[in-house]
Enzyme design. Sequence first.
Site, short mmCIF file in Angstrom:
data_model
loop_
_atom_site.label_atom_id
_atom_site.label_comp_id
_atom_site.label_asym_id
_atom_site.label_seq_id
_atom_site.Cartn_x
_atom_site.Cartn_y
_atom_site.Cartn_z
N ASP A 164 -27.35 -56.10 -14.09
CA ASP A 164 -26.82 -56.35 -12.75
C ASP A 164 -26.11 -57.71 -12.70
OD1 ASP A 164 -28.17 -53.95 -11.58
OD2 ASP A 164 -29.93 -55.06 -12.20
N HIS A 200 -34.22 -53.83 -8.95
CA HIS A 200 -33.12 -53.16 -9.65
C HIS A 200 -32.90 -51.82 -8.94
CE1 HIS A 200 -30.45 -51.79 -12.78
NE2 HIS A 200 -31.17 -50.69 -12.92
N ARG A 252 -22.85 -57.34 -14.41
CA ARG A 252 -21.90 -56.60 -13.56
C ARG A 252 -21.33 -57.51 -12.47
NH1 ARG A 252 -25.93 -51.35 -12.97
NH2 ARG A 252 -25.10 -50.15 -14.72
N ALA A 306 -35.87 -42.89 -29.06
CA ALA A 306 -34.90 -41.86 -29.43
C ALA A 306 -33.87 -41.65 -28.31
CB ALA A 306 -35.63 -40.55 -29.73
N GLY A 307 -33.92 -42.48 -27.30
CA GLY A 307 -33.01 -42.31 -26.15
C GLY A 307 -31.68 -43.02 -26.36
N1 LIG Z 1 -33.03 -51.65 -15.88
C1 LIG Z 1 -31.78 -51.30 -16.12
O1 LIG Z 1 -30.86 -52.10 -15.99
C2 LIG Z 1 -31.47 -49.91 -16.57
C3 LIG Z 1 -32.47 -49.01 -16.74
N2 LIG Z 1 -32.19 -47.74 -17.18
C4 LIG Z 1 -33.33 -46.86 -17.34
O2 LIG Z 1 -33.68 -46.85 -18.73
C5 LIG Z 1 -34.39 -45.65 -19.02
C6 LIG Z 1 -33.88 -45.03 -20.32
O3 LIG Z 1 -32.52 -44.70 -20.23
P1 LIG Z 1 -31.80 -43.91 -21.42
O4 LIG Z 1 -32.15 -44.48 -22.72
O5 LIG Z 1 -30.36 -43.79 -21.05
O6 LIG Z 1 -32.46 -42.51 -21.23
P2 LIG Z 1 -32.67 -41.32 -22.25
O7 LIG Z 1 -32.98 -40.13 -21.41
O8 LIG Z 1 -31.56 -41.24 -23.23
O9 LIG Z 1 -33.97 -41.76 -23.05
C7 LIG Z 1 -35.10 -42.13 -22.39
C8 LIG Z 1 -36.30 -41.78 -23.20
O10 LIG Z 1 -37.35 -41.73 -22.25
C9 LIG Z 1 -38.28 -40.80 -22.66
N3 LIG Z 1 -38.75 -39.92 -21.60
C10 LIG Z 1 -38.08 -39.00 -20.91
N4 LIG Z 1 -38.90 -38.31 -20.09
C11 LIG Z 1 -40.12 -38.84 -20.27
C12 LIG Z 1 -41.39 -38.58 -19.73
N5 LIG Z 1 -41.61 -37.63 -18.83
N6 LIG Z 1 -42.41 -39.32 -20.16
C13 LIG Z 1 -42.22 -40.30 -21.07
N7 LIG Z 1 -41.04 -40.58 -21.59
C14 LIG Z 1 -40.02 -39.86 -21.22
C15 LIG Z 1 -37.64 -39.97 -23.69
O11 LIG Z 1 -38.33 -40.26 -24.87
P3 LIG Z 1 -39.29 -39.24 -25.58
O12 LIG Z 1 -38.55 -37.94 -25.66
O13 LIG Z 1 -39.53 -39.91 -26.85
O14 LIG Z 1 -40.46 -39.13 -24.70
C16 LIG Z 1 -36.24 -40.45 -23.84
O15 LIG Z 1 -35.86 -40.57 -25.18
C17 LIG Z 1 -34.24 -44.77 -17.78
O16 LIG Z 1 -35.40 -44.90 -16.99
C18 LIG Z 1 -33.07 -45.41 -17.05
O17 LIG Z 1 -33.11 -45.14 -15.66
C19 LIG Z 1 -30.92 -47.35 -17.49
C20 LIG Z 1 -29.88 -48.22 -17.34
C21 LIG Z 1 -30.06 -49.56 -16.83
O1 LIG Z 2 -30.48 -45.30 -12.71
C1 LIG Z 2 -30.18 -45.43 -13.92
O2 LIG Z 2 -30.73 -44.85 -14.86
C2 LIG Z 2 -29.05 -46.34 -14.27
C3 LIG Z 2 -29.31 -47.74 -13.93
O3 LIG Z 2 -30.40 -48.19 -13.67
C4 LIG Z 2 -28.16 -48.62 -13.94
O4 LIG Z 2 -27.07 -48.21 -14.38
O5 LIG Z 2 -28.28 -49.77 -13.48
#
Ligand SMILES: NC(=O)C1=CN([C@@H]2O[C@H](COP(=O)(O)OP(=O)(O)OC[C@H]3O[C@@H](n4cnc5c(N)ncnc54)[C@H](OP(=O)(O)O)[C@@H]3O)[C@@H](O)[C@H]2O)C=CC1
Ligand SMILES: O=C([O-])CC(=O)C(=O)O
Length: 442
Positions: free
Chosen positions: A254, A282, A257, A108-109
């Site tokens: 990355d 990362h 980018r 749902a994120g």
């Molecule tokens: N590797 C990469 O290149 C990147 C990684 N990311 C990472 O991806 C992840 C998701 O990003 P994004 O979709 O924008 O984030 P969002 O906050 O939109 O969604 C993340 C989901 O994580 C769940 N969440 C939040 N808190 C908790 C918790 N305490 N325990 C379990 N689940 C939790 C929630 O789901 P629910 O409510 O269903 O629990 C939420 O829907 C982040 O960790 C972000 O840092 C982001 C960008 C790049």
């Molecule tokens: O820290 C974050 O959630 C964002 C992230 O990883 C990225 O943009 O590469």
Amino acid sequence: MAVAELTSRAAAASFARNNANSLHASQIYVPSSSSLSSDHFRARYRSTVLPKITCSVNQVQNSAPIQVEIPKDKADCYGVFCLTYDLKAEEETKSWKKMINIAVSGAAGMISNHLLFKLASGEVFGPDQPIALRLLGSERSTQALEGVAMELEDSLFPLLREVNIGIDPYEVFQDAEWALLIGAKPRGPGMERADLLDINGQIFAEQGKALNAVASPNVKVIVVGNPCNTNALICMKNAPKIPAKNFHALTRLDENRAKCQLALKAGVFYDKVSNVTIWGNHSTTQVPDFLNAKINGLPVKEVIKDHKWLEQEFTEKVQKRGGALIQKWGRSSAASTAVSIVDAIKSLVTPTPEGDWFSSGVYTTGNPYGIAEDIVFSMPCRSNGDGDYELVKEIQFDDYLRSRIAKTEAELLAEKRCVAHLTGEGIAYCDLPEDTMLPGEM
Ligand SMILES: NC(=O)C1=CN([C@@H]2O[C@H](COP(=O)(O)OP(=O)(O)OC[C@H]3O[C@@H](n4cnc5c(N)ncnc54)[C@H](OP(=O)(O)O)[C@@H]3O)[C@@H](O)[C@H]2O)C=CC1
Ligand SMILES: O=C([O-])CC(=O)C(=O)O
């Protein structure tokens, strides 16, 4: 209203759930639909034994009530996806491949909101590959998950044949062939990196155990939720039945980018940039490799003569791109992350173009570069398109690249010590070298 065949408990249960507000108590009618003929549809019901509530379903014409069971939790098929079309019954779908199950956490994120629609459209696995989506949320996001499923219904994707939503990874990950682990807690104000490692590590330990127990034994796992390298390691360590090679931490964003910045500096379109490796974590210690990268088939250093720019501005720009984006957007990269997840999957299911490679955070044991064993480290990979990969051997190193790699390696080794309690390796000891950041935290 004509009556559809209610031989399916799932179809009736789903219909009941979706229409409960508009129906008289205990009287649920199933709408007419030519597509509900028994020849072409059979309803599906997850085999999991779930707590049940029962309600009766009346058929209009004979009004004999049918008892249907409505699962109390949400780990079952959703709405129209409870109906499974017989793919071999129609000319246009006869040649389609066997359906694959794709589990997505954090469904749902923000990232998922882009990704799910790409998966369902066929853009990722191809136009003849039907898919089932298994969406994992939490108590917090139960309603939101239903909203996501409703949007998927309304999108009428021909290839999307099942959607299950739930909050229990042991149910949602059942038979998953791909697990895209996106959900993770974001680092809050004042939260130590060690605390984030612990909180998210627990999520990934649990999900690793669940994958181990119920997923396909050859499931491919891509960890996106941060800190993704160490989360992937924790997940892998808790899933001993699944090959360690199957776990990836997403560093493709990355790589993308880095390609963008090199293209910009060289004045070429991105497709002229190849052989870009992101080494390591990362995080802001990651190393975008300009020594081995190419532009128009030539070494980058021959095309971009400003080597100081490569070592300093370029490297830092890639490392901190996530933070720069948050400053503009007010939230972290979601669309480009989803695109990079698509790229990462496609790189595993299609042969890598001759001479090129892609970056992925993978298990270091047996690596040919002398990088410490037993961590998840981004390295150059090639695939023949079967979902597996091999590490690229023909890589050059110089002192600059070696010293940068050593720094990101030290960071990952420290992260690993910090989560020893979650990998089954004893008592955790956190001595993170400095408070380095996720890309998005700058
Ligand atoms: N590797 C990469 O290149 C990147 C990684 N990311 C990472 O991806 C992840 C998701 O990003 P994004 O979709 O924008 O984030 P969002 O906050 O939109 O969604 C993340 C989901 O994580 C769940 N969440 C939040 N808190 C908790 C918790 N305490 N325990 C379990 N689940 C939790 C929630 O789901 P629910 O409510 O269903 O629990 C939420 O829907 C982040 O960790 C972000 O840092 C982001 C960008 C790049
Ligand atoms: O820290 C974050 O959630 C964002 C992230 O990883 C990225 O943009 O590469």
